[in-house]
Motif scaffolding. Structure first.
Motif, PDB file in Angstrom:
ATOM      1  N   GLU A  13     -90.551  73.908 -22.643  1.00  0.00           N
ATOM      2  CA  GLU A  13     -91.507  74.616 -21.892  1.00  0.00           C
ATOM      3  C   GLU A  13     -91.240  74.170 -20.350  1.00  0.00           C
ATOM      4  O   GLU A  13     -90.865  73.203 -19.911  1.00  0.00           O
ATOM      5  N   CYS A  14     -91.207  75.375 -19.752  1.00  0.00           N
ATOM      6  CA  CYS A  14     -90.982  75.187 -18.181  1.00  0.00           C
ATOM      7  C   CYS A  14     -92.152  74.363 -17.415  1.00  0.00           C
ATOM      8  O   CYS A  14     -93.405  74.445 -17.878  1.00  0.00           O
ATOM      9  N   SER A  15     -91.697  73.507 -16.696  1.00  0.00           N
ATOM     10  CA  SER A  15     -92.783  72.327 -16.238  1.00  0.00           C
ATOM     11  C   SER A  15     -93.666  72.894 -15.155  1.00  0.00           C
ATOM     12  O   SER A  15     -94.809  72.651 -14.856  1.00  0.00           O
ATOM     13  N   GLU A  19     -93.570  78.619 -19.361  1.00  0.00           N
ATOM     14  CA  GLU A  19     -92.854  79.602 -20.044  1.00  0.00           C
ATOM     15  C   GLU A  19     -92.112  78.854 -21.351  1.00  0.00           C
ATOM     16  O   GLU A  19     -91.484  77.773 -20.944  1.00  0.00           O
ATOM     17  N   LEU A  34     -86.966  73.911 -15.681  1.00  0.00           N
ATOM     18  CA  LEU A  34     -87.398  74.965 -14.846  1.00  0.00           C
ATOM     19  C   LEU A  34     -86.689  76.199 -15.523  1.00  0.00           C
ATOM     20  O   LEU A  34     -85.795  76.263 -15.828  1.00  0.00           O
ATOM     21  N   SER A  35     -87.511  77.106 -15.421  1.00  0.00           N
ATOM     22  CA  SER A  35     -87.084  78.638 -15.673  1.00  0.00           C
ATOM     23  C   SER A  35     -86.328  78.881 -14.521  1.00  0.00           C
ATOM     24  O   SER A  35     -86.360  78.650 -13.452  1.00  0.00           O
ATOM     25  N   TYR A  39     -87.130  78.313 -10.571  1.00  0.00           N
ATOM     26  CA  TYR A  39     -86.028  77.819  -9.584  1.00  0.00           C
ATOM     27  C   TYR A  39     -85.902  78.708  -8.305  1.00  0.00           C
ATOM     28  O   TYR A  39     -85.960  78.467  -7.196  1.00  0.00           O
TER      29      TYR A  39
END
Length: 66
Positions: A13-15, A19, A34-35, A39
């Protein structure tokens, strides 16, 4: 005859955006993932995507700001 190996998948999961991601490789630091969207939101100066892609995603380009 060779045996087929089952593919192992990892869910991350993105922090920032929460996502969900599914990968076949284990991440060394899953808490720091990160997604791409997150970013580029954090680093707009490094956004080198073509204008066509930015327009498709609805990202305001530098030309729109003028």
């Amino acid at each position: 005859m060779k045996r087929r190996r089952e593919k192992i998948t990892y869910n991350y999961e993105c922090s920032l955006t929460a996502e969900q991601f599914v990968t076949t490789e284990k991440a060394p630091n899953p808490k720091e993932l990160l997604s791409v969207k997150a970013y580029y939101e954090m680093n707009p100066d490094k956004d080198d995507r073509p204008a066509v892609i930015k327009k498709k995603l609805g990202v305001p380009s530098s030309e729109d700001k003028q």
